[in-house]
Design an enzyme around this catalytic site. Structure first.
Site, mmCIF file in Angstrom:
data_model
loop_
_atom_site.group_PDB
_atom_site.id
_atom_site.type_symbol
_atom_site.label_atom_id
_atom_site.label_comp_id
_atom_site.label_asym_id
_atom_site.label_seq_id
_atom_site.Cartn_x
_atom_site.Cartn_y
_atom_site.Cartn_z
ATOM 1 N N ASP A 257 0.831 -1.203 0.000
ATOM 2 C CA ASP A 257 0.000 0.000 0.000
ATOM 3 C C ASP A 257 0.867 1.255 0.000
ATOM 4 O OD1 ASP A 257 -2.383 1.360 -0.062
ATOM 5 O OD2 ASP A 257 -2.830 1.114 2.075
ATOM 6 N N HIS B 140 2.732 3.823 -8.961
ATOM 7 C CA HIS B 140 2.527 2.424 -9.349
ATOM 8 C C HIS B 140 3.721 1.891 -10.142
ATOM 9 C CE1 HIS B 140 -1.364 2.675 -7.620
ATOM 10 N NE2 HIS B 140 -1.880 3.456 -8.546
ATOM 11 N N LEU C 223 11.785 -19.758 -5.720
ATOM 12 C CA LEU C 223 10.770 -18.984 -5.006
ATOM 13 C C LEU C 223 9.377 -19.195 -5.628
ATOM 14 C CD1 LEU C 223 10.443 -16.649 -2.818
ATOM 15 C CD2 LEU C 223 10.429 -15.103 -4.772
HETATM 16 C C1 IPE Z 1 -5.388 -2.837 -0.786
HETATM 17 O O1 IPE Z 1 -5.042 -1.504 -0.852
HETATM 18 C C2 IPE Z 1 -5.302 -3.465 -2.136
HETATM 19 C C3 IPE Z 1 -3.957 -3.579 -2.709
HETATM 20 C C4 IPE Z 1 -2.839 -3.294 -2.099
HETATM 21 C C5 IPE Z 1 -3.924 -4.075 -4.048
HETATM 22 P P1 IPE Z 1 -6.130 -0.343 -1.017
HETATM 23 O O2 IPE Z 1 -5.391 0.938 -0.969
HETATM 24 O O3 IPE Z 1 -6.979 -0.601 -2.190
HETATM 25 O O4 IPE Z 1 -7.002 -0.570 0.293
HETATM 26 P P2 IPE Z 1 -7.948 0.437 1.088
HETATM 27 O O5 IPE Z 1 -8.921 1.043 0.134
HETATM 28 O O6 IPE Z 1 -7.041 1.486 1.682
HETATM 29 O O7 IPE Z 1 -8.580 -0.404 2.150
HETATM 30 C C1 IPE Z 2 -1.316 0.385 -3.508
HETATM 31 O O1 IPE Z 2 -1.129 1.761 -3.481
HETATM 32 C C2 IPE Z 2 -1.466 -0.157 -4.914
HETATM 33 C C3 IPE Z 2 -2.834 -0.542 -5.300
HETATM 34 C C4 IPE Z 2 -3.868 -0.602 -4.507
HETATM 35 C C5 IPE Z 2 -3.026 -0.883 -6.689
HETATM 36 P P1 IPE Z 2 -2.351 2.769 -3.462
HETATM 37 O O2 IPE Z 2 -2.689 3.131 -4.868
HETATM 38 O O3 IPE Z 2 -3.466 2.214 -2.666
HETATM 39 O O4 IPE Z 2 -1.717 4.026 -2.732
HETATM 40 P P2 IPE Z 2 -2.421 4.961 -1.676
HETATM 41 O O5 IPE Z 2 -2.973 4.085 -0.603
HETATM 42 O O6 IPE Z 2 -3.478 5.722 -2.390
HETATM 43 O O7 IPE Z 2 -1.318 5.831 -1.177
HETATM 44 MG MG MG Z 3 -4.062 2.371 -0.744
#
Ligand code: IPE
Ligand code: IPE
Ligand code: MG
Length: 233
Positions: free
Chosen positions: A12, A29, A123
């Protein structure tokens, strides 16, 4: 230091990392994707056998069309080239989640990657794409109902082992350690059944800046813990 056999990661904070650098979310990303490649080698070097990452949830479709499309483009690029290189290094790659909800060409790339790496003994790398734990459980229940309707399954056959075996993670052992980056402390629909006895580790670091030192810190924390499974020691 006791190294966990299976580490799962909720990657995240790509967006927040990009924002902190004054970059568009998409660049977060891109950087997050690069970090997955790096972490695979580090995980292997540290002796981790199974490494599972949450790349795209069933809820992530709610993001803007622009962001979803950027994520799918990035995914295509990794499935068609980046992870092909990974598979050449004896890494076995499997995708968990509902692939039928993905574009046809992505499904084909997934099938190719799984097929070409299926005999790799290094792995074991799982990528959760269009994955949601509740969706996974519903899909498993539907297929179970079909087996019952066809007369191939009776209620007595439904055991914990049966359920575990019929989830997307089938023959993959449950994670020993779950890491979530970027400060959030929730599961966001990730591996609800499989994490029943997993140790959790949270860090404020955003995923693109989570490096070897951070992974070692997580493992050190894990190895100091007294793991229990309901027993008394
Ligand atoms: C969880 O992260 C999903 C992934 C890391 C792919 P999100 O950023 O989507 O989760 P929420 O919305 O904060 O719970
Ligand atoms: C995690 O990073 C990646 C995905 C959920 C695809 P986020 O895109 O959720 O990044 P934040 O949480 O908005 O910082
Ligand atoms: Mg997120």
């Amino acid at each position: 230091m006791s190294v966990p056999n299976h580490v799962a990661v909720i990657m995240d904070g790509n967006g927040r990392w990009a924002k902190s650098k004054g970059l568009p979310r998409k660049m977060g990303h891109v950087q997050g994707g690069k970090n997955v490649e790096d972490m695979l080698y580090i995980a292997d070097e540290l002796g981790i056998k199974y490494f599972t990452v949450y790349a795209f949830s069933t809820e992530n479709w709610k993001r803007s069309e622009e962001e979803v499309s950027a994520l799918m483009t990035l995914l295509r690029s990794y499935l068609s080239s980046g992870f092909k290189k990974t598979a050449k290094n004896n890494v076995r790659i499997r995708i968990i989640g509902d692939r039928t909800g993905l574009a046809k060409d992505i499904q084909e790339l997934i099938n190719d990657l799984e097929e070409s790496s299926k005999d790799n003994t290094g792995l074991q790398f799982q990528i959760a794409i269009n994955y949601g734990s509740r969706d996974e459980i519903v899909r498993m229940m539907r297929s179970m109902a079909l087996e019952i309707e066809a007369g191939n399954l009776s209620s007595d056959d439904i055991t914990e082992e049966y359920v575990s075996k019929h989830l997307d993670t089938g023959d993959i052992p449950d994670p020993d350690l779950l890491i979530r980056t970027s400060g959030e402390q929730r599961l966001s629909n990730f591996l609800l059944w499989q994490l029943a006895y997993t140790e959790f580790y949270f860090t404020d670091k955003h995923w693109p800046e989570f490096d070897k030192e951070e992974l070692v810190k997580a493992i050190e924390s894990y190895s100091k813990r007294d793991r229990r499974f309901g027993d008394a020691k």
